[in-house]
Design a protein around this motif. Structure first.
Motif, mmCIF file in Angstrom:
data_model
loop_
_atom_site.group_PDB
_atom_site.id
_atom_site.type_symbol
_atom_site.label_atom_id
_atom_site.label_comp_id
_atom_site.label_asym_id
_atom_site.label_seq_id
_atom_site.Cartn_x
_atom_site.Cartn_y
_atom_site.Cartn_z
ATOM 1 N N VAL A 22 -10.274 -9.695 -2.914
ATOM 2 C CA VAL A 22 -8.883 -9.318 -2.676
ATOM 3 C C VAL A 22 -8.258 -10.320 -1.705
ATOM 4 C CG1 VAL A 22 -9.484 -7.765 -0.763
ATOM 5 C CG2 VAL A 22 -7.316 -7.459 -1.970
ATOM 6 N N ASN A 23 -7.004 -10.674 -1.966
ATOM 7 C CA ASN A 23 -6.246 -11.519 -1.053
ATOM 8 C C ASN A 23 -5.500 -10.610 -0.089
ATOM 9 O OD1 ASN A 23 -4.261 -13.185 0.208
ATOM 10 N ND2 ASN A 23 -4.453 -14.655 -1.470
ATOM 11 N N CYS A 24 -5.858 -10.681 1.173
ATOM 12 C CA CYS A 24 -5.288 -9.763 2.167
ATOM 13 C C CYS A 24 -3.786 -9.945 2.327
ATOM 14 C CB CYS A 24 -6.003 -9.945 3.510
ATOM 15 S SG CYS A 24 -7.742 -9.503 3.474
ATOM 16 N N ALA A 25 -3.261 -11.096 1.929
ATOM 17 C CA ALA A 25 -1.814 -11.306 2.021
ATOM 18 C C ALA A 25 -1.063 -10.380 1.080
ATOM 19 C CB ALA A 25 -1.475 -12.759 1.718
ATOM 20 N N THR A 26 -1.769 -9.862 0.067
ATOM 21 C CA THR A 26 -1.123 -8.936 -0.877
ATOM 22 C C THR A 26 -1.200 -7.487 -0.411
ATOM 23 O OG1 THR A 26 -3.155 -8.595 -2.174
ATOM 24 C CG2 THR A 26 -1.765 -10.478 -2.757
ATOM 25 N N LEU A 27 -1.927 -7.236 0.672
ATOM 26 C CA LEU A 27 -2.064 -5.874 1.190
ATOM 27 C C LEU A 27 -1.063 -5.684 2.317
ATOM 28 C CD1 LEU A 27 -5.971 -5.669 1.370
ATOM 29 C CD2 LEU A 27 -4.467 -4.962 -0.501
ATOM 30 N N THR A 28 0.020 -5.001 2.051
ATOM 31 C CA THR A 28 1.072 -4.828 3.038
ATOM 32 C C THR A 28 1.415 -3.361 3.214
ATOM 33 O OG1 THR A 28 2.764 -5.109 1.324
ATOM 34 C CG2 THR A 28 2.081 -7.077 2.542
ATOM 35 N N GLY A 29 1.901 -3.045 4.390
ATOM 36 C CA GLY A 29 2.424 -1.704 4.646
ATOM 37 C C GLY A 29 1.365 -0.618 4.573
ATOM 38 N N ASP A 30 1.815 0.577 4.169
ATOM 39 C CA ASP A 30 0.946 1.747 4.152
ATOM 40 C C ASP A 30 -0.132 1.671 3.078
ATOM 41 O OD1 ASP A 30 2.499 2.738 6.178
ATOM 42 O OD2 ASP A 30 3.812 3.881 4.830
ATOM 43 N N THR A 31 0.059 0.810 2.083
ATOM 44 C CA THR A 31 -0.909 0.748 0.988
ATOM 45 C C THR A 31 -2.138 -0.097 1.329
ATOM 46 O OG1 THR A 31 0.202 -1.174 0.012
ATOM 47 C CG2 THR A 31 0.928 1.025 -0.705
ATOM 48 N N ALA A 32 -2.076 -0.838 2.422
ATOM 49 C CA ALA A 32 -3.191 -1.732 2.757
ATOM 50 C C ALA A 32 -4.462 -0.941 3.036
ATOM 51 C CB ALA A 32 -2.828 -2.593 3.959
ATOM 52 N N SER B 71 -5.174 2.113 2.224
ATOM 53 C CA SER B 71 -5.578 2.850 1.033
ATOM 54 C C SER B 71 -6.323 1.945 0.053
ATOM 55 C CB SER B 71 -4.354 3.463 0.353
ATOM 56 O OG SER B 71 -4.693 4.053 -0.872
ATOM 57 N N ALA B 72 -5.834 0.721 -0.119
ATOM 58 C CA ALA B 72 -6.477 -0.199 -1.057
ATOM 59 C C ALA B 72 -7.878 -0.568 -0.598
ATOM 60 C CB ALA B 72 -5.625 -1.462 -1.215
ATOM 61 N N LEU B 73 -8.040 -0.800 0.698
ATOM 62 C CA LEU B 73 -9.336 -1.216 1.211
ATOM 63 C C LEU B 73 -10.304 -0.051 1.377
ATOM 64 C CD1 LEU B 73 -8.363 -3.846 3.936
ATOM 65 C CD2 LEU B 73 -9.529 -4.302 1.791
ATOM 66 N N PHE B 74 -9.822 1.016 2.005
ATOM 67 C CA PHE B 74 -10.727 2.094 2.405
ATOM 68 C C PHE B 74 -10.594 3.348 1.548
ATOM 69 C CE2 PHE B 74 -9.440 -0.498 6.045
ATOM 70 C CZ PHE B 74 -10.667 -1.031 6.409
ATOM 71 N N GLY B 75 -9.641 3.353 0.630
ATOM 72 C CA GLY B 75 -9.461 4.499 -0.232
ATOM 73 C C GLY B 75 -8.675 5.617 0.443
ATOM 74 N N HIS B 76 -8.375 6.673 -0.292
ATOM 75 C CA HIS B 76 -7.695 7.832 0.280
ATOM 76 C C HIS B 76 -8.102 9.078 -0.494
ATOM 77 C CE1 HIS B 76 -4.591 6.629 -2.882
ATOM 78 N NE2 HIS B 76 -4.900 7.884 -3.222
ATOM 79 N N VAL B 77 -7.820 10.203 0.114
ATOM 80 C CA VAL B 77 -8.081 11.476 -0.556
ATOM 81 C C VAL B 77 -6.773 12.013 -1.112
ATOM 82 C CG1 VAL B 77 -10.074 11.998 0.887
ATOM 83 C CG2 VAL B 77 -7.804 12.773 1.594
ATOM 84 N N ARG B 78 -6.903 12.808 -2.106
ATOM 85 C CA ARG B 78 -5.729 13.371 -2.769
ATOM 86 C C ARG B 78 -4.867 14.147 -1.770
ATOM 87 N NH1 ARG B 78 -5.985 17.878 -7.633
ATOM 88 N NH2 ARG B 78 -3.701 18.103 -7.923
ATOM 89 N N GLY B 79 -3.552 13.903 -1.825
ATOM 90 C CA GLY B 79 -2.613 14.599 -0.972
ATOM 91 C C GLY B 79 -2.488 14.050 0.432
ATOM 92 N N ILE C 33 -8.069 -13.343 5.480
ATOM 93 C CA ILE C 33 -8.335 -12.165 6.306
ATOM 94 C C ILE C 33 -7.415 -12.097 7.520
ATOM 95 C CG2 ILE C 33 -10.109 -13.287 7.718
ATOM 96 C CD1 ILE C 33 -11.657 -10.641 7.650
ATOM 97 N N GLY C 34 -6.868 -13.243 7.906
ATOM 98 C CA GLY C 34 -5.951 -13.268 9.039
ATOM 99 C C GLY C 34 -4.657 -12.514 8.790
ATOM 100 N N GLU C 35 -4.380 -12.170 7.530
ATOM 101 C CA GLU C 35 -3.153 -11.446 7.189
ATOM 102 C C GLU C 35 -3.329 -9.929 7.309
ATOM 103 O OE1 GLU C 35 -0.465 -13.163 6.637
ATOM 104 O OE2 GLU C 35 -1.577 -15.057 6.734
ATOM 105 N N LEU C 36 -4.534 -9.455 7.563
ATOM 106 C CA LEU C 36 -4.760 -8.015 7.712
ATOM 107 C C LEU C 36 -4.066 -7.489 8.958
ATOM 108 C CD1 LEU C 36 -8.470 -7.028 6.939
ATOM 109 C CD2 LEU C 36 -6.402 -6.371 5.704
ATOM 110 N N GLY C 37 -3.555 -6.270 8.891
ATOM 111 C CA GLY C 37 -2.953 -5.638 10.057
ATOM 112 C C GLY C 37 -4.008 -5.237 11.065
ATOM 113 N N LEU C 38 -3.605 -4.991 12.299
ATOM 114 C CA LEU C 38 -4.558 -4.665 13.360
ATOM 115 C C LEU C 38 -5.289 -3.350 13.095
ATOM 116 C CD1 LEU C 38 -2.468 -5.754 16.492
ATOM 117 C CD2 LEU C 38 -4.496 -6.876 15.557
#
Length: 537
Positions: free
Chosen positions: A245-255, A257-265, A291-296
């Motif tokens: 995955v290119n971390c530059a494409t992971l932005t905002g609240d979806t970052a 979720s894309a990396l670590f997943g989420h539970v329904r609801g 990887i430098g584009e990942l949020g803190l």
């Protein structure tokens, strides 16, 4: 030199106190019944509760070999003789405390007796150099009818593999195959790049720790990460998938979720559970490019996943596990990002164990020719049609491609695109001078930056960079030369690139080509630094 035998008491094979014990094969005693083997000492390791057998063996050894002094070393292996960690630790401590004198004594380690765990431990200690010497193995007589001890056999094993020509050749061949695999079979000529690949090969097969690949965009980080995964899967036992995955494409609240997943609801739109990329990479490899584009926040979660092998999906109360190997890529200086507060220092420390800087295409001009052939072959495989240069066209393209002034801003992506275009446009797959000329013009136009300041020598105002004192003291000849050097620095991305162009003739005559250091010393005469000159642009 004195000859010393080190061995472990064979509680079954060495045992026996009755007179007919001499009629059967006993491994330890048998080594002292060969006329060509003269031993000065026997160091016999035995557990304390086998004192009677130990004394019988040492007495028998001294009987058949009066010149040998036999000593028993009581060692407690613990309750479980199959506990490798315990057995190895006990033998390791004994070996570290033994007064080896390799200048005056020759040591042989007997690996026939003892449990398999003990024999493995002796082998490992010998290989590590903690138990110096050669391995010796004894075996019973070849014929069942013959029970005479003197007909027993032995063999000596020296783990110094450099003495075994065929083994050494085989290992060298296997290493060459691995490095060729990492280079996709390209016969690269850059000595620096070849040394880099050799080191990566060592790390890839011996370490599961994170690997950090640095280098400009298009320098081949993603391709190399995939090759490392393929190598680990073939020879390192890696079972899981390669997840990129290119971390530059992971932005905002979806970052997260894309990396670590989420539970329904867990948030609006989360209509079903999502496993996330880290869980997908379980037992495999995760490549986080840029990887430098990942949020803190994501950096903190990633750090925990690396250290604990667990993480919390978004909205979850229970952590999940994922054991993966991380390869990270970046075209940024993460140390500067740490100083700016945009990258966590503890995460950098965790992924910085193995860091490899991939040189750009401009820094590997001697590798352009073999990479050109690789790109032509790849075009043929992907497009199902072969393409090649005629002699004149190839020479013209390489003259342009290898010239110090050719920037190759997009690195290998530019080369791939150039070959694809020329091969596609070539009549009947034969690339001519016409296609080369057209491609050169296309590349030069793509590299042109309209807003860039001119770097011509006449436009450089030395009063902007030199002190009045140096301007006054310098000859005009030196100032003309300095203007040229500054013009090269302004259009070069790195000091190494500038040095290669400035010293492109004299560098060929040097055994060590440290162009960056030569340029740095030249600029220092005028109290200048490359980074300060770049600010002029």
């Amino acid at each position: 030199m004195k000859r010393v035998l080190i061995g472990i008491l064979g509680t079954k094979l060495d045992s026996g106190t009755e007179p007919h014990r001499w009629d059967r094969w006993r491994p330890t005693v048998s080594l002292f019944q060969h006329e060509e083997l003269l031993w000065d000492r026997l160091e016999l390791i035995a557990e304390p509760n086998f004192g009677i057998i130990s004394k019988v063996v040492t007495d028998d050894v001294e009987m058949v070999s009066p010149e040998t002094k036999a000593t028993v070393h009581p060692i407690d292996f613990g309750r479980d003789p199959w506990d490798l960690e315990k057995v190895y630790g006990v033998l390791h401590d004994w070996a570290r405390g033994y007064p080896f004198d390799t200048d005056n004594e020759e040591y042989f380690i007997h690996i026939t007796t003892g449990t398999h765990i003990a024999q493995i431990s002796l082998f490992l200690l010998n290989e590590a150099g903690t138990l110096p010497g050669k391995l010796i193995q004894s075996s019973p007589p070849p014929a069942i009818k013959s029970r005479k001890p003197l007909s027993a056999r032995y063999s000596v094993i020296d783990l110094d593999l450099s003495k075994y020509d065929q083994l050494s050749t085989r290992f060298t061949k296997e290493q060459a195959e691995v490095t060729a695999f990492l280079k996709s079979g390209i016969a690269t000529r850059s000595s620096g790049f070849n040394r880099l690949i050799d080191r990566i090969e060592q790390v890839a097969l011996r370490s599961k720790s994170p690997i950090l690949l640095t280098g400009a965009t298009g320098s081949g980080k993603s391709h190399l990460a995939r090759r490392i995964y393929d190598l680990r899967q073939q020879r390192g036992g890696l079972k899981g998938d390669f997840v990129e995955v290119n971390c530059a494409t992971l932005t905002g609240d979806t970052a997260a979720s894309a990396l670590f997943g989420h539970v329904r609801g867990s948030f609006t739109g989360a209509q079903k559970d999502r496993p996330g990329l880290l869980r997908q990479a379980n037992t495999g490899m995760l490549f986080l490019d840029e990887i430098g584009e990942l949020g803190l926040d994501e950096q903190a979660m990633l750090l925990r996943a690396l250290e604990d092998k667990t993480f919390l999906p978004v909205g979850a109360d229970t952590p999940v596990k994922s054991d993966f190997q991380l390869i990270a890529g970046t075209n940024r200086d993460l140390r500067e990002a740490v100083a700016r507060g945009t990258f966590r220092e503890d995460l950098l420390a965790r992924i910085h164990l193995w860091t490899f800087a991939l040189p750009s295409l401009a820094e590997r001009r001697e590798d352009i020719a073999p990479n050109l052939d690789f790109e032509l072959d790849r075009f043929g495989r992907e497009q199902g049609q072969r393409a090649s240069f005629n002699k004149e066209a190839r020479m013209q393209f390489l003259k342009f491609a290898e010239a110090p002034s050719t920037p190759w801003r997009g690195n290998f992506r530019d080369l791939n695109a150039a070959v694809t275009r020329m091969a596609t446009l070539a009549p009947r797959g034969r690339i001519r001078v016409e296609e080369v000329d057209e491609e050169i013009q296309r590349l030069e136009e793509s590299w042109h930056r309209p807003k860039e300041k001119t770097t011509s020598q006449d436009s450089i105002d030395l009063t902007e960079v030199l002190s009045p004192e140096i301007l006054t003291e310098s000859d005009e000849f030196d100032l003309v030369q300095l203007r040229y050097v500054i013009s090269i620095c302004l259009k070069s991305a790195t000091i190494s690139e500038a040095g290669r162009e400035i010293f492109n003739r004299s560098r060929e005559k040097r055994a060590v080509r440290n162009d960056a250091d030569r340029l740095k010393k030249y600029l220092a005469k005028f109290r200048l630094e490359f980074s300060e000159i770049r600010k002029m642009g």
